[in-house]
Design a protein around this motif. Structure first.
Motif, PDB file in Angstrom:
ATOM      1  N   SER A  70       0.844  -1.203   0.000  1.00 34.72           N
ATOM      2  CA  SER A  70       0.000   0.000   0.000  1.00 34.72           C
ATOM      3  C   SER A  70       0.879   1.253   0.000  1.00 34.72           C
ATOM      4  N   GLU A  71       0.246   2.390  -0.296  1.00 29.40           N
ATOM      5  CA  GLU A  71       0.967   3.667  -0.222  1.00 29.40           C
ATOM      6  C   GLU A  71       1.443   3.886   1.211  1.00 29.40           C
ATOM      7  N   TRP A  72       0.639   3.437   2.154  1.00 35.01           N
ATOM      8  CA  TRP A  72       0.994   3.550   3.580  1.00 35.01           C
ATOM      9  C   TRP A  72       2.331   2.865   3.832  1.00 35.01           C
ATOM     10  N   ARG A  73       2.444   1.633   3.324  1.00 33.44           N
ATOM     11  CA  ARG A  73       3.660   0.851   3.575  1.00 33.44           C
ATOM     12  C   ARG A  73       4.868   1.532   2.949  1.00 33.44           C
ATOM     13  N   THR A  74       4.677   2.077   1.750  1.00 34.44           N
ATOM     14  CA  THR A  74       5.780   2.763   1.080  1.00 34.44           C
ATOM     15  C   THR A  74       6.231   3.955   1.921  1.00 34.44           C
ATOM     16  N   ALA A  75       5.263   4.696   2.473  1.00 34.18           N
ATOM     17  CA  ALA A  75       5.611   5.856   3.306  1.00 34.18           C
ATOM     18  C   ALA A  75       6.353   5.408   4.567  1.00 34.18           C
ATOM     19  N   GLY A 161       3.326   1.786  17.492  1.00 36.52           N
ATOM     20  CA  GLY A 161       2.372   1.756  16.382  1.00 36.52           C
ATOM     21  C   GLY A 161       1.000   2.239  16.782  1.00 36.52           C
ATOM     22  N   SER A 162       0.058   2.038  15.862  1.00 37.71           N
ATOM     23  CA  SER A 162      -1.294   2.571  16.015  1.00 37.71           C
ATOM     24  C   SER A 162      -2.153   1.696  16.906  1.00 37.71           C
ATOM     25  N   ASP A 163      -3.263   2.265  17.346  1.00 31.05           N
ATOM     26  CA  ASP A 163      -4.281   1.511  18.077  1.00 31.05           C
ATOM     27  C   ASP A 163      -5.334   1.082  17.045  1.00 31.05           C
ATOM     28  N   PHE A 164      -5.152  -0.110  16.495  1.00 29.30           N
ATOM     29  CA  PHE A 164      -6.032  -0.561  15.412  1.00 29.30           C
ATOM     30  C   PHE A 164      -7.475  -0.768  15.881  1.00 29.30           C
ATOM     31  N   LEU A 165      -7.635  -1.198  17.121  1.00 29.12           N
ATOM     32  CA  LEU A 165      -8.999  -1.367  17.659  1.00 29.12           C
ATOM     33  C   LEU A 165      -9.736  -0.036  17.624  1.00 29.12           C
ATOM     34  N   ASN A 300      -0.820   6.408  11.255  1.00 28.45           N
ATOM     35  CA  ASN A 300       0.425   7.129  10.942  1.00 28.45           C
ATOM     36  C   ASN A 300       1.585   6.195  10.587  1.00 28.45           C
ATOM     37  N   PRO A 301       2.112   6.285   9.351  1.00 26.82           N
ATOM     38  CA  PRO A 301       3.242   5.424   8.976  1.00 26.82           C
ATOM     39  C   PRO A 301       4.622   6.050   9.224  1.00 26.82           C
ATOM     40  N   LEU A 302       4.655   7.283   9.687  1.00 26.23           N
ATOM     41  CA  LEU A 302       5.941   7.995   9.774  1.00 26.23           C
ATOM     42  C   LEU A 302       6.627   7.653  11.102  1.00 26.23           C
ATOM     43  N   LEU A 303       7.043   6.386  11.194  1.00 25.34           N
ATOM     44  CA  LEU A 303       7.499   5.840  12.464  1.00 25.34           C
ATOM     45  C   LEU A 303       9.019   5.814  12.609  1.00 25.34           C
ATOM     46  N   GLY A 304       9.749   6.183  11.552  1.00 24.98           N
ATOM     47  CA  GLY A 304      11.215   6.094  11.576  1.00 24.98           C
ATOM     48  C   GLY A 304      11.859   6.823  12.747  1.00 24.98           C
ATOM     49  N   PRO A 305      11.555   8.118  12.970  1.00 27.02           N
ATOM     50  CA  PRO A 305      12.235   8.852  14.043  1.00 27.02           C
ATOM     51  C   PRO A 305      12.053   8.217  15.420  1.00 27.02           C
ATOM     52  N   GLY A 317      20.544  -0.519  26.907  1.00 28.76           N
ATOM     53  CA  GLY A 317      19.977  -1.086  28.127  1.00 28.76           C
ATOM     54  C   GLY A 317      19.073  -0.143  28.895  1.00 28.76           C
ATOM     55  N   GLU A 318      18.636   0.947  28.239  1.00 30.96           N
ATOM     56  CA  GLU A 318      17.736   1.891  28.930  1.00 30.96           C
ATOM     57  C   GLU A 318      16.314   1.369  28.956  1.00 30.96           C
ATOM     58  N   THR A 319      15.555   1.840  29.920  1.00 31.01           N
ATOM     59  CA  THR A 319      14.153   1.450  30.044  1.00 31.01           C
ATOM     60  C   THR A 319      13.307   2.253  29.062  1.00 31.01           C
ATOM     61  N   VAL A 320      12.423   1.546  28.361  1.00 34.85           N
ATOM     62  CA  VAL A 320      11.492   2.231  27.448  1.00 34.85           C
ATOM     63  C   VAL A 320      10.078   1.752  27.756  1.00 34.85           C
ATOM     64  N   PRO A 321       9.050   2.499  27.365  1.00 30.10           N
ATOM     65  CA  PRO A 321       7.689   2.011  27.608  1.00 30.10           C
ATOM     66  C   PRO A 321       7.420   0.750  26.785  1.00 30.10           C
ATOM     67  N   LYS A 322       6.589  -0.123  27.317  1.00 29.79           N
ATOM     68  CA  LYS A 322       6.264  -1.368  26.594  1.00 29.79           C
ATOM     69  C   LYS A 322       5.412  -1.070  25.361  1.00 29.79           C
ATOM     70  N   ARG A 323       4.664   0.031  25.411  1.00 31.59           N
ATOM     71  CA  ARG A 323       3.769   0.386  24.305  1.00 31.59           C
ATOM     72  C   ARG A 323       3.968   1.858  23.988  1.00 31.59           C
ATOM     73  N   VAL A 324       4.251   2.154  22.729  1.00 36.77           N
ATOM     74  CA  VAL A 324       4.412   3.545  22.295  1.00 36.77           C
ATOM     75  C   VAL A 324       3.402   3.801  21.171  1.00 36.77           C
ATOM     76  N   PRO A 325       2.297   4.466  21.478  1.00 32.13           N
ATOM     77  CA  PRO A 325       1.244   4.664  20.476  1.00 32.13           C
ATOM     78  C   PRO A 325       1.504   5.867  19.571  1.00 32.13           C
ATOM     79  N   SER A 326       0.878   5.854  18.402  1.00 36.73           N
ATOM     80  CA  SER A 326       0.978   6.995  17.489  1.00 36.73           C
ATOM     81  C   SER A 326      -0.210   7.932  17.740  1.00 36.73           C
ATOM     82  N   ALA A 327       0.016   9.220  17.552  1.00 41.25           N
ATOM     83  CA  ALA A 327      -1.091  10.191  17.672  1.00 41.25           C
ATOM     84  C   ALA A 327      -1.809  10.254  16.330  1.00 41.25           C
TER      85      ALA A 327
END
Ligand code: AHR
Length: 345
Positions: A70-75, A161-165, A300-305, A317-327
């Motif tokens: 999809s165009e999404w995947r390409t982005a 990533g996104s909240d697909f639900l 939102n596909p702009l997940l690179g940064p 070895g730093e702590t990160v959140p288990k879930r990082v959602p997209s706005a």
């Protein structure tokens, strides 16, 4: 070191190609900091590592992408590759061409190469066997990007990533407003067993429970592609014809295919048949301006940064959140022309 890794990888890849089953790798040299825009849920600690502190310039990341459906995947792919190049990260990028088997091979390759971090968007949720346990046993943290697999939470470090639900719920609420709670709906589902297809279907149905006169009269997979969306919608129109009053397309590409099929059939998409899709690609805005699409729910596909920011943290070895959602937002025809000017994908 980078050159050596690339030579070894090339050898491995040639071997896989000789076996007729290789994913397509590309590598990008790269450079600078990103921002972790949002964070949620339970904190997670990446595996302790005795390695010296990593910087973007000596970070080696293996990324297994689903494909280019999809165009999404390409982005999404562009965002990951461009950010790697900007930061100076050594990115080993493998395109699985929609095959889970290729993603498993890619992860084995990344383990053999001893990359610092593995990133993956899982084509489907199930059928992964022990591959993520293998990565964990090798001490390589795994970050899911966009699509999560149905595996124990201990087998990966974080999911961005996104909240697909919620996307499914948003689409249903919009559809209810557009149809005044009365609709015979066709659902164009994404790739079967993929996280977005499963969750968008569940979220959509959850809201529909409150609307007894909104019915899904048919649901078929269009595999998240425009070509399949067109083909499937043509067949469905032959069967249900003017009985159809609404389409929920689980991505814009399938929605755009459906629009073409509805026009060919002699009905007016957006008028005779209300259409809501997901992603918010530029072409969806153009369709809203043309009056053929009624709304698009943003994914939102702009997940690179954010991905590389997380990757550097877990490599150190730093702590990160288990879930990082997209706005994410929802877009409608009334201001589509203005917003289109600001869209990046
Ligand atoms: O996983 C995200 C989904 O995958 C997008 O909605 C779709 O367009 C893509 O193929």
């Amino acid at each position: 070191m980078k050159i050596a890794i690339k030579f070894i990888l090339t050898g491995l890849t040639l071997l896989l190609i000789a076996q007729g089953c290789a994913p397509q790798p590309t590598m990008a040299p790269t450079a600078a900091p990103a921002m972790l825009t949002s964070a949620l849920a339970t904190p997670s600690t990446s595996p302790a590592t005795p390695r010296p502190k990593k910087t973007y310039q000596n970070l080696v990341v293996g990324f297994s992408q689903i494909g280019a459906e999809s165009e999404w995947r390409t982005a999404d792919t562009i965002s990951i590759k461009q950010e790697a190049a900007r930061l100076g990260v050594d990115l080993i990028f493998m395109d699985a061409q929609q095959e889970q088997e290729n993603q498993i091979l890619a992860i084995r390759t990344f383990i053999a190469e001893k990359v610092d971090v593995i990133g993956i968007s899982a084509v489907v949720e199930t059928g992964w066997g022990d591959i993520f346990k293998e990565a964990k046993a090798a001490g390589i943290p795994v970050i899911f990007v966009d699509r999560l697999a149905d595996i124990p939470t201990d087998d990966y470090v974080t999911y961005l990533g996104s909240d697909f639900l919620e996307e499914g719920r948003k689409a249903a609420r919009v559809m209810a407003t557009l149809t005044n709670g009365n609709a015979n709906i066709i659902e164009l589902e994404g790739t079967i067993d993929s996280a977005p297809a499963v969750d968008r279907s569940i979220g959509f149905r959850e809201i529909l429970k409150g609307y007894p006169n909104m019915k899904i009269i048919d649901s078929e997979s269009g595999d998240f592609t425009r070509a399949r969306g067109l083909e499937v919608m043509r067949t469905i129109l032959q069967e249900h014809g003017k009985n159809i009053t609404a389409v929920f397309a689980q991505n814009d590409d399938m929605g755009l295919g459906a629009i073409q099929a509805i026009q060919e059939y002699g009905l007016k998409p957006g008028v005779d048949i209300k259409i809501v899709s997901v992603d918010a690609e530029k072409e969806a805005f153009q369709a809203m301006i043309a009056g053929t699409l009624n709304a698009t729910v943003e994914c939102n596909p702009l997940l690179g940064p954010t991905f590389f920011e997380l990757a550097l943290k877990v490599a150190n070895g730093e702590t990160v959140p288990k879930r990082v959602p997209s706005a994410e937002s929802i877009f409608f025809p009334d201001n589509a022309a203005t917003i289109l000017l600001t869209r990046k994908y």
